[in-house]
Design a protein around this motif. Sequence first.
Motif, PDB file in Angstrom:
ATOM      1  N   PRO A 127       3.714  -2.194 -14.253  1.00 38.90           N
ATOM      2  CA  PRO A 127       4.180  -1.169 -15.198  1.00 38.90           C
ATOM      3  C   PRO A 127       3.601   0.206 -14.876  1.00 38.90           C
ATOM      4  O   PRO A 127       2.471   0.314 -14.374  1.00 38.90           O
ATOM      5  N   HIS A 128       4.383   1.234 -15.133  1.00 38.58           N
ATOM      6  CA  HIS A 128       4.039   2.644 -14.936  1.00 38.58           C
ATOM      7  C   HIS A 128       4.195   3.094 -13.478  1.00 38.58           C
ATOM      8  O   HIS A 128       4.110   4.281 -13.205  1.00 38.58           O
ATOM      9  N   ILE A 129       4.416   2.171 -12.541  1.00 45.94           N
ATOM     10  CA  ILE A 129       4.645   2.557 -11.148  1.00 45.94           C
ATOM     11  C   ILE A 129       6.143   2.581 -10.897  1.00 45.94           C
ATOM     12  O   ILE A 129       6.836   1.589 -11.127  1.00 45.94           O
ATOM     13  N   VAL A 130       6.643   3.732 -10.416  1.00 45.65           N
ATOM     14  CA  VAL A 130       8.084   3.869 -10.223  1.00 45.65           C
ATOM     15  C   VAL A 130       8.485   3.900  -8.753  1.00 45.65           C
ATOM     16  O   VAL A 130       9.643   3.638  -8.425  1.00 45.65           O
ATOM     17  N   ASP A 131       7.545   4.206  -7.867  1.00 48.28           N
ATOM     18  CA  ASP A 131       7.924   4.263  -6.454  1.00 48.28           C
ATOM     19  C   ASP A 131       6.676   4.201  -5.576  1.00 48.28           C
ATOM     20  O   ASP A 131       5.592   4.622  -5.977  1.00 48.28           O
ATOM     21  N   VAL A 132       6.853   3.617  -4.377  1.00 48.74           N
ATOM     22  CA  VAL A 132       5.805   3.615  -3.354  1.00 48.74           C
ATOM     23  C   VAL A 132       6.266   4.577  -2.270  1.00 48.74           C
ATOM     24  O   VAL A 132       7.180   4.272  -1.503  1.00 48.74           O
TER      25      VAL A 132
ATOM     26  N   GLU B 297       6.860  -5.474   3.251  1.00 46.63           N
ATOM     27  CA  GLU B 297       7.896  -5.388   2.225  1.00 46.63           C
ATOM     28  C   GLU B 297       7.478  -6.121   0.956  1.00 46.63           C
ATOM     29  O   GLU B 297       7.740  -5.661  -0.161  1.00 46.63           O
ATOM     30  N   ALA B 298       6.808  -7.256   1.129  1.00 50.63           N
ATOM     31  CA  ALA B 298       6.352  -8.017  -0.037  1.00 50.63           C
ATOM     32  C   ALA B 298       5.278  -7.249  -0.798  1.00 50.63           C
ATOM     33  O   ALA B 298       5.247  -7.277  -2.034  1.00 50.63           O
ATOM     34  N   VAL B 299       4.391  -6.560  -0.075  1.00 48.21           N
ATOM     35  CA  VAL B 299       3.368  -5.747  -0.723  1.00 48.21           C
ATOM     36  C   VAL B 299       4.013  -4.624  -1.520  1.00 48.21           C
ATOM     37  O   VAL B 299       3.647  -4.337  -2.666  1.00 48.21           O
ATOM     38  N   ARG B 300       5.003  -3.963  -0.902  1.00 44.66           N
ATOM     39  CA  ARG B 300       5.703  -2.871  -1.593  1.00 44.66           C
ATOM     40  C   ARG B 300       6.376  -3.389  -2.870  1.00 44.66           C
ATOM     41  O   ARG B 300       6.279  -2.766  -3.942  1.00 44.66           O
ATOM     42  N   GLU B 301       7.043  -4.539  -2.761  1.00 43.21           N
ATOM     43  CA  GLU B 301       7.725  -5.113  -3.931  1.00 43.21           C
ATOM     44  C   GLU B 301       6.725  -5.484  -5.021  1.00 43.21           C
ATOM     45  O   GLU B 301       6.991  -5.296  -6.215  1.00 43.21           O
ATOM     46  N   GLU B 302       5.575  -6.029  -4.624  1.00 39.88           N
ATOM     47  CA  GLU B 302       4.567  -6.435  -5.599  1.00 39.88           C
ATOM     48  C   GLU B 302       4.025  -5.227  -6.350  1.00 39.88           C
ATOM     49  O   GLU B 302       3.813  -5.281  -7.582  1.00 39.88           O
TER      50      GLU B 302
END
Length: 333
Positions: A259-264, A249-254
């Motif tokens: 910038p420019h990343i909107v979703d994993v 979860e921490a990796v996903r949040e990081e």
Amino acid sequence: MSEQPASTGEQPAGTSDEPAGTGESTFTVIVAAVANLGIAVAKAVAGTISGSSAMLSEAAHSVADAVTELLQLTALKRSAKPADEDHPLGYGPERYVWALLASVATFVGGAVFSVYDGILTLTHSAEPGDPLVSYLVLGVAFLLEGYALCTGVRQVRAEAARPAAPVGRHLRLTPDTAVKAVVLEDTAALAGLLLAAGGLLGGQLTGSGVWDGVASVLIGVLLVHVAWVLGRGHARLLIGRPVPEPMREAVREEILTVPHIVDVLELTTLVQGPAEVLIAAKVDFRDASSARQIEWACEEAEEQLRERFPAIRRVYLDPTPGLGQERPAASSR
């Protein structure tokens, strides 16, 4: 993408910092191996003099532990080799092959012999001999095994303190198979010594060898349990185990802070060693982002992840359209 590991940041439970972890693990294993080799000889001599099945089982137990630690040293050395053309992701997982062999050695070398010798003693019970030498050896062995266990526990506590994780949880999840094996095997060794002492005392008070045989069988059962716990953990790491859920979860949040990343859209993590974690993710970028902005966003995400989690060595991000987005029409030639 570059692969220089970061030197600062948080550390999740289940991983450790490589420079400290590898050296500490080697020292811990060497201490345990030397102690077990000396103890095995002493137990074998005492078992022969006293005719104690439990003492001979404990000698087999110590031999199995020494073999295990030698295999762990081999694992530490071979898994430290750098990546090459034949092994582009490195040799980290090789330690789990050797660790699995070590757990098999514990089962075959210690558990099977102990159970067999115990059953043989129960079916051919003989009057026990003088247990004095055995008591002395058990006392010395308890001190040596206790020192080896303290060395391992100190390392586990130090590793668990870095991410402020509970010691028990860290020991259960740590991919450092060497220190985990030392702690569990030395704990079992101390329990085995108490069982052997109980068998000697029971035989001394009753004059029956049944107590000695029962102690030997129980030592074997104890070793079966340890071999099973270690083998199951090593097999999971060998097959491929993700990092703990809080770290995922921490990796996903990081990644989402870049910038420019909107979703994993999809996140895959893989533990490759005590200080080797691979991250692969399908990432949705802003539709208006240029190719240059996407490239630098990938680099920034990698740098941030390595800074926060030093165990992360490889990061692969795959630009992927988000859900509901339509494929653009093919351009005409």
